[in-house]
Structure formats: structure tokens, C-alpha cells
Design an enzyme around this catalytic site. Structure first.
Site, PDB file in Angstrom:
ATOM      1  N   PHE A 129       0.885  -1.165   0.000  1.00 24.12           N
ATOM      2  CA  PHE A 129       0.000   0.000   0.000  1.00 24.12           C
ATOM      3  C   PHE A 129       0.927   1.221   0.000  1.00 24.12           C
ATOM      4  O   PHE A 129       1.890   1.269   0.764  1.00 24.12           O
ATOM      5  CB  PHE A 129      -0.857  -0.050   1.269  1.00 24.12           C
ATOM      6  CG  PHE A 129      -1.911   1.007   1.366  1.00 24.12           C
ATOM      7  CD1 PHE A 129      -3.199   0.760   0.903  1.00 24.12           C
ATOM      8  CD2 PHE A 129      -1.639   2.229   1.935  1.00 24.12           C
ATOM      9  CE1 PHE A 129      -4.178   1.731   1.005  1.00 24.12           C
ATOM     10  CE2 PHE A 129      -2.627   3.205   2.041  1.00 24.12           C
ATOM     11  CZ  PHE A 129      -3.898   2.954   1.576  1.00 24.12           C
ATOM     12  N   ASP A 198       2.657  -5.107   8.455  1.00 27.25           N
ATOM     13  CA  ASP A 198       1.469  -4.260   8.395  1.00 27.25           C
ATOM     14  C   ASP A 198       0.256  -5.178   8.251  1.00 27.25           C
ATOM     15  O   ASP A 198       0.140  -5.918   7.260  1.00 27.25           O
ATOM     16  CB  ASP A 198       1.583  -3.300   7.206  1.00 27.25           C
ATOM     17  CG  ASP A 198       0.427  -2.306   7.168  1.00 27.25           C
ATOM     18  OD1 ASP A 198      -0.695  -2.703   7.527  1.00 27.25           O
ATOM     19  OD2 ASP A 198       0.649  -1.151   6.754  1.00 27.25           O
ATOM     20  N   ARG A 372     -12.669  -4.627  -6.541  1.00 27.58           N
ATOM     21  CA  ARG A 372     -12.262  -5.237  -5.288  1.00 27.58           C
ATOM     22  C   ARG A 372     -13.491  -5.517  -4.432  1.00 27.58           C
ATOM     23  O   ARG A 372     -14.328  -4.632  -4.220  1.00 27.58           O
ATOM     24  CB  ARG A 372     -11.335  -4.246  -4.563  1.00 27.58           C
ATOM     25  CG  ARG A 372     -10.188  -4.859  -3.820  1.00 27.58           C
ATOM     26  CD  ARG A 372      -9.278  -3.791  -3.265  1.00 27.58           C
ATOM     27  NE  ARG A 372      -9.975  -2.823  -2.431  1.00 27.58           N
ATOM     28  CZ  ARG A 372      -9.465  -2.300  -1.312  1.00 27.58           C
ATOM     29  NH1 ARG A 372      -8.264  -2.636  -0.906  1.00 27.58           N
ATOM     30  NH2 ARG A 372     -10.154  -1.427  -0.619  1.00 27.58           N
TER      31      ARG A 372
HETATM   32  C1  LIG Z   1      -5.407   0.910   4.752  1.00 27.61           C
HETATM   33  C2  LIG Z   1      -3.916   0.818   4.811  1.00 27.61           C
HETATM   34  C3  LIG Z   1      -3.158   1.869   5.330  1.00 27.61           C
HETATM   35  C4  LIG Z   1      -3.815   3.143   5.760  1.00 27.61           C
HETATM   36  O1  LIG Z   1      -2.956   4.034   6.391  1.00 27.61           O
HETATM   37  P1  LIG Z   1      -3.564   5.228   7.248  1.00 27.61           P
HETATM   38  O2  LIG Z   1      -2.409   5.946   7.747  1.00 27.61           O
HETATM   39  O3  LIG Z   1      -4.405   4.592   8.330  1.00 27.61           O
HETATM   40  O4  LIG Z   1      -4.428   6.045   6.344  1.00 27.61           O
HETATM   41  C5  LIG Z   1      -1.792   1.697   5.435  1.00 27.61           C
HETATM   42  N1  LIG Z   1      -1.187   0.556   5.035  1.00 27.61           N
HETATM   43  C6  LIG Z   1      -1.900  -0.464   4.508  1.00 27.61           C
HETATM   44  C7  LIG Z   1      -1.211  -1.725   4.099  1.00 27.61           C
HETATM   45  C8  LIG Z   1      -3.281  -0.360   4.373  1.00 27.61           C
HETATM   46  O5  LIG Z   1      -3.984  -1.355   3.838  1.00 27.61           O
END
Ligand SMILES: *Cc1c(COP(=O)(O)O)cnc(C)c1O
Length: 397
Positions: A129, A198, A372
Site C-alpha cells: 500500500f 502491516d 475489489r
Molecule cells: C489501509 C492501509 C493503510 C492506511 O494508512 P492510514 O495511515 O491509516 O491512512 C496503510 N497501510 C496499509 C497496508 C493499508 O492497507
């Protein structure tokens, strides 16, 4: 029997045998098929009343007294302990607060500091992400490391005695691919590096086993499968055996050993508390705490079993309702490689998703060509899945 009648009957049988079916009533739902819980989980019924109480009574009447009397001050670690069993962690290792992005920063810089002298490379999931990648780039610059992006499957061969830390997504947000956390974590440990995971797309959807697999640091959000609400705070896990050495790059007064001592010199609090930074966002945090009530009596193993059954059934409905060649799945067929979503590559995916939404099937679109669909086993049933597959077939028909 027609294809449709057969799938409807199968769905009915699966719903009748579903031991989590009763949990659905713990959410505010309507007749929409909601397959976007991997982006924003649905509202649990207990949240509005709790938020009302927090605002009107705790804030409106008790005011400053609530930091103690309503448990505001200790909410980050108390709610962390509620999340802990869902990700396979013993108590005292998780604090809630800040966004995932901020926690990625704390964890990754903290990981490099834990790894110690002589290690000058960070590996980051090349399919991550985006925010994790941006933060990793900055963390690398700040710590004097080089950053190398590698696909999770290539991590074992990219590891070396130079590797300080590795940041990986447990489930790929786009394809729904589940990465092998136990074996990747042990490969990282075998070269003496620190593993940061994560969990945004796995926590609340499948067993994670943080303690069991010796994960060092982990982060995740709470507004996806944990249903904490828009912008609900994220969390940071620091393995107990590392806590004394965890050196946060954001040492705010909330993580001080004596926050009300108002000292000019910093001394970190013991334990997971040193992952805190500043004043917690109490309204969001206590909405999250109320949202976690939906997990009472629910095992994450049962959630996983249902999740796989839902995604299997969806893939089957798509295969039978959608014309040959109209979509192709990016999501692995093997259960051990699948999270709780199905991603379908499709021509005009943005437009197709708009038409699905107008017909009461809500998923999302990820550029350039991905539909998705997230399956939250706590409130999605098999009849929903049949309807989603059928409507997709009609929209593409
Ligand atoms: C949804 C998601 C985020 C979101 O980050 P925020 O700082 O909470 O906006 C980060 N990393 C991953 C892998 C995600 O799926």
C-alpha cells in the site's frame, strides 16, 4: 434446476449452517450487499449510544475528571489489550493511537535502531500500500539506510547481513494475496534483521499469530475488518522482549515514564506504552472500543473458516454467472495464499463498479482495472455473495 436456483439453494444451506450468522444483528445494515468492509467496516449497533455517552456525560458533565474517572488516559493500552487476542498477542504489547502511517514510521525507525550498528539496508514490500512505501523512503533517509523494494516472495534471497529491517504487508491490499508471515519472519530473523508487519488487511479477518511466530513489530488500522469507524486510530505492537530496547522516533509526553512530572528530559515509560506519542483522540478511540464488543464470543478461527467459504463461493458464482473472459481473478485460489477479499481484473472496472453500486452491490475500484470485493464474515452472508455474483454477471452481460 436452473443455475440460479441451484446457487440460491446452496447459499440458503450455507447460511443455515453458518455459526456466525447471529453476529450480523450486531451491525447496522440495510438491503445493500456491502463488500467494502476492507476499506470501511460497517457500523456496530452499540457505537452510537456509546459515543453519545462519551460526548454528553463523560465530556459534557465530568469534563476533566474523565481522564481518570472514565478511563480516558489509559484507553490506548486498554483497547490495545482488546485487539491483542485478535492478532495472537498476549496483553501488554499493543497501544492504540495515531494513524497507520504514523505507526509505520515509529515501527520502522524503531526497527532500524533495534537492529544496531553495521546494518544499513531496509527492505520494503514492492507491492505495498503506497503510504508504507513513502514512509519507508523517509525512514531510510533519516536513518542513513538505503531502501530496496522487493516482492515478498523475493525477500529471502534479498536478505543479507546488511539488512536492518523488513517492512511487509500481511495481505496485499490490491490482489488479496496473503503472504507467509511465519516463514518470512523466520527468514528475516535468520540474518539477524527485524521484521515489521502491516496487518491492515489481515487483522480481524484471519489469525495472525504475532507472538507464536515471533514477529518483532507490527502495525495496523482499525477501520477495516475491526469496524472502528472512519479515521479510527491505528495500533502498534512491540514484542515484549524488545520493549526495553524500543527507541521511538516520536517520544512524546504520553510515552514518558512520568508524564505529569513535566520534566525537561525524556525517560521512556516501560512496556508498550513507549509507543504512545501525544494526547489520544478519545472520541474515535472510544468509538473503536465500543465497536470491539462485536467480537464477544467470536473466535478468529471461525471468522477465517467463514471467510474462505465466502470467497470460495464468490469465485464459484463469478465463474458461473459472468461470461467467459469478462473478468480474471488476481486473488490466489490456494487458501493459504488468500486474504478475505477477491480482486477481479475487468475492462472498464471504474464504470462497472459504479453500475454495481447503483444496483446495491458495494465494492470498490482500484486503478487502473481492478474490482475489489471485501468479505467481512461478521456481517456478510452467502445469499449476499450469490446476489453479488449474479448482479456482476448481469452488469457485464
Ligand atoms: C489501509 C492501509 C493503510 C492506511 O494508512 P492510514 O495511515 O491509516 O491512512 C496503510 N497501510 C496499509 C497496508 C493499508 O492497507
Amino acid at each position: 434446476m436452473s443455475e440460479r436456483a441451484e446457487l440460491v439453494e446452496r447459499a440458503e444451506k450455507l447460511d443455515a449452517a453458518d455459526e456466525l450468522a447471529g453476529v450480523r444483528s450486531r451491525f447496522v445494515l440495510d438491503d445493500v450487499v456491502y463488500l467494502d468492509g476492507n476499506s470501511l467496516g460497517a457500523l456496530p449497533v452499540g457505537v452510537p449510544g456509546r459515543v453519545e455517552d462519551v460526548v454528553r456525560r463523560q465530556w459534557g458533565e465530568l469534563r476533566i475528571r474523565s481522564w481518570e474517572e472514565s478511563g480516558w488516559w489509559t484507553a490506548p493500552e486498554r483497547i490495545g489489550d482488546r485487539i491483542a487476542p485478535l492478532v495472537g498477542a498476549a496483553a501488554g504489547q499493543i497501544v492504540v493511537g495515531d494513524s497507520t502511517s504514523v505507526n509505520v514510521f515509529k515501527a520502522l525507525v524503531g526497527a532500524v535502531r533495534l537492529a544496531g550498528e553495521g546494518r544499513d539496508e531496509i527492505l520494503v514490500d514492492a507491492t505495498t500500500f503506497p503510504t508504507d512505501g513513502y514512509i519507508a523512503e523517509s525512514a531510510a533517509r533519516l536513518t542513513g539506510c538505503t531502501l530496496r523494494a522487493v516482492a515478498p516472495a523475493e525477500v529471502p534471497s534479498a536478505l543479507s547481513s546488511r539488512t536492518a529491517a523488513v517492512l511487509l504487508n500481511h495481505v496485499d491490499y490490491r490482489s488479496g494475496r496473503l503472504h507467509d508471515l511465519p516463514s518470512l519472519t523466520s527468514a528475516i530473523h535468520a540474518v539477524g534483521a527485524v521484521a515489521v508487519w502491516d496487518l491492515c488487511h489481515s487483522a480481524g479477518a484471519l489469525p495472525v499469530g504475532l507472538d507464536e511466530h515471533g514477529v518483532d513489530l507490527a502495525v495496523g488500522c482499525t477501520y477495516k475488518y475491526l469496524n472502528g469507524g472512519p479515521g479510527s486510530p491505528a495500533y502498534l505492537y512491540v514484542r515484549r522482549s524488545l520493549q526495553d530496547r524500543f527507541d521511538s522516533p516520536l517520544p512524546g509526553w504520553n510515552s514518558h515514564a512520568e508524564p505529569f512530572g513535566m520534566r525537561s528530559d525524556y525517560a521512556p515509560a516501560p512496556g508498550a506504552l513507549r509507543g504512545r506519542v501525544g494526547t489520544p483522540d478519545i472520541l474515535s478511540m472510544l468509538a473503536l472500543e465500543a465497536a470491539l464488543d462485536v467480537w464477544d464470543g467470536v473466535s478468529i478461527e471461525a471468522v477465517r473458516a467463514k471467510s474462505l467459504a465466502l470467497t470460495d463461493f464468490f469465485l464459484e458464482c463469478v465463474a458461473r454467472y459472468v461470461g467467459e473472459g469478462r473478468v480474471s481473478s488476481l486473488t490466489p485460489v490456494a487458501h493459504e495464499e488468500r486474504g478475505s477479499q477477491v480482486a477481479l481484473r475487468c475492462e472498464d472496472a471504474g464504470d462497472v463498479m459504479k453500475r454495481l453500486i447503483s444496483r446495491g452491490v458495494v465494492g470498490d475500484f482500484r486503478a487502473p482495472d481492478v474490482l475489489r470485493f471485501g468479505f467481512t464474515p461478521l456481517y456478510v452472508g452467502f445469499a449476499d455473495v450469490e446476489r453479488a455474483g449474479r448482479v456482476l454477471g448481469e452488469v457485464l452481460g
